[in-house]
Motif scaffolding. Structure first.
Motif, PDB file in Angstrom:
ATOM      1  N   ASP A 107      13.320  63.431  30.990  1.00 28.46           N
ATOM      2  CA  ASP A 107      14.197  64.770  31.111  1.00 28.46           C
ATOM      3  C   ASP A 107      14.329  64.784  32.780  1.00 28.46           C
ATOM      4  OD1 ASP A 107      14.475  65.336  28.662  1.00 28.46           O
ATOM      5  OD2 ASP A 107      12.696  66.292  28.449  1.00 28.46           O
ATOM      6  N   LYS A 114      20.670  77.384  36.238  1.00 30.32           N
ATOM      7  CA  LYS A 114      21.333  76.107  35.579  1.00 30.32           C
ATOM      8  C   LYS A 114      20.349  75.226  35.864  1.00 30.32           C
ATOM      9  CE  LYS A 114      25.866  77.417  37.526  1.00 30.32           C
ATOM     10  NZ  LYS A 114      26.822  77.181  38.534  1.00 30.32           N
ATOM     11  N   PHE A 169      18.568  73.373  32.137  1.00 31.24           N
ATOM     12  CA  PHE A 169      18.935  72.061  32.074  1.00 31.24           C
ATOM     13  C   PHE A 169      17.782  71.515  30.964  1.00 31.24           C
ATOM     14  CE2 PHE A 169      19.222  67.539  33.131  1.00 31.24           C
ATOM     15  CZ  PHE A 169      20.738  67.597  33.350  1.00 31.24           C
ATOM     16  N   GLU A 170      18.302  70.697  30.246  1.00 30.15           N
ATOM     17  CA  GLU A 170      17.695  70.105  29.011  1.00 30.15           C
ATOM     18  C   GLU A 170      16.419  69.351  29.693  1.00 30.15           C
ATOM     19  OE1 GLU A 170      18.329  66.967  25.055  1.00 30.15           O
ATOM     20  OE2 GLU A 170      19.856  67.555  26.337  1.00 30.15           O
ATOM     21  N   LYS A 176      23.274  66.570  41.890  1.00 32.35           N
ATOM     22  CA  LYS A 176      24.171  65.965  42.981  1.00 32.35           C
ATOM     23  C   LYS A 176      24.745  67.129  43.880  1.00 32.35           C
ATOM     24  CE  LYS A 176      24.679  61.568  40.737  1.00 32.35           C
ATOM     25  NZ  LYS A 176      25.574  60.646  39.899  1.00 32.35           N
ATOM     26  N   ASN A 178      17.107  62.356  34.120  1.00 30.21           N
ATOM     27  CA  ASN A 178      18.474  62.891  33.633  1.00 30.21           C
ATOM     28  C   ASN A 178      18.913  63.954  34.570  1.00 30.21           C
ATOM     29  OD1 ASN A 178      18.467  60.898  31.456  1.00 30.21           O
ATOM     30  ND2 ASN A 178      17.635  62.639  29.961  1.00 30.21           N
ATOM     31  N   TYR A 179      17.806  64.785  34.721  1.00 35.12           N
ATOM     32  CA  TYR A 179      18.588  65.981  35.951  1.00 35.12           C
ATOM     33  C   TYR A 179      18.758  65.448  37.154  1.00 35.12           C
ATOM     34  CZ  TYR A 179      17.673  69.542  39.544  1.00 35.12           C
ATOM     35  OH  TYR A 179      18.288  70.510  40.454  1.00 35.12           O
ATOM     36  N   ARG A 180      17.866  64.458  37.774  1.00 33.24           N
ATOM     37  CA  ARG A 180      18.123  63.815  39.101  1.00 33.24           C
ATOM     38  C   ARG A 180      19.371  63.055  39.012  1.00 33.24           C
ATOM     39  NH1 ARG A 180      13.860  61.016  41.434  1.00 33.24           N
ATOM     40  NH2 ARG A 180      14.572  61.254  43.318  1.00 33.24           N
ATOM     41  N   ASN A 181      19.788  62.655  37.859  1.00 31.09           N
ATOM     42  CA  ASN A 181      21.066  61.820  38.050  1.00 31.09           C
ATOM     43  C   ASN A 181      22.475  62.522  37.560  1.00 31.09           C
ATOM     44  OD1 ASN A 181      20.000  59.303  38.702  1.00 31.09           O
ATOM     45  ND2 ASN A 181      19.212  59.010  36.790  1.00 31.09           N
ATOM     46  N   SER A 182      22.157  63.850  37.359  1.00 37.18           N
ATOM     47  CA  SER A 182      23.153  64.812  36.771  1.00 37.18           C
ATOM     48  C   SER A 182      24.170  65.197  38.110  1.00 37.18           C
ATOM     49  CB  SER A 182      22.522  65.974  36.227  1.00 37.18           C
ATOM     50  OG  SER A 182      22.006  67.004  37.128  1.00 37.18           O
ATOM     51  N   ASN A 183      25.220  65.689  37.616  1.00 41.84           N
ATOM     52  CA  ASN A 183      26.189  66.401  38.477  1.00 41.84           C
ATOM     53  C   ASN A 183      25.760  67.620  39.066  1.00 41.84           C
ATOM     54  OD1 ASN A 183      28.171  64.094  38.359  1.00 41.84           O
ATOM     55  ND2 ASN A 183      29.097  65.092  36.613  1.00 41.84           N
ATOM     56  N   LEU A 184      24.867  68.357  38.478  1.00 38.43           N
ATOM     57  CA  LEU A 184      24.187  69.448  38.701  1.00 38.43           C
ATOM     58  C   LEU A 184      23.421  69.077  40.099  1.00 38.43           C
ATOM     59  CD1 LEU A 184      23.444  72.379  38.652  1.00 38.43           C
ATOM     60  CD2 LEU A 184      21.933  71.880  37.086  1.00 38.43           C
TER      61      LEU A 184
END
Length: 98
Positions: A61, A28, A32-33, A72, A64-70
């Motif tokens: 990018d 995952k 991630f983008e 978290k 965006n990952y560090r702020n994503s639900n994934l």
């Protein structure tokens, strides 16, 4: 390209939990983008110390990952396992020799 290096140190009793969780989330993270590479390393002399190396197209990018639900959800499971504060560096790759 941005390279993110994170040092993670765990209680010995929690290493298997960390590794099992990493196994379930690694694809995952990698898909991630903006992520171009994900690697996990273990210190040769301190078996409770791990490093992740991830390559990102750019800083946004990674953010965006560090702020994503994934992120978290991963962090919520990983944070209680530490025996020291994690350390992280964002670096630019200057040279590679093959």
């Amino acid at each position: 390209m941005l390279v993110r290096i994170v040092k993670l140190s765990f209680e010995d009793a929690h290493i298997d939990t960390f590794l099992a969780n990493f196994e379930t989330v690694k694809d995952k993270i990698r898909s991630f983008e903006g992520n171009q590479l994900l690697e996990l390393y273990r210190d040769k002399h301190n078996s409770n110390v791990f490093f992740t190396y991830s390559y990102w197209n750019n800083e946004s990018d990674l953010e965006n990952y560090r702020n994503s639900n994934l992120f978290k959800s991963i962090w919520a499971k990983t944070k209680p396992l530490f025996n020291a504060k994690p350390e992280a560096w964002s670096v630019d790759k200057l040279a590679i020799l093959d």
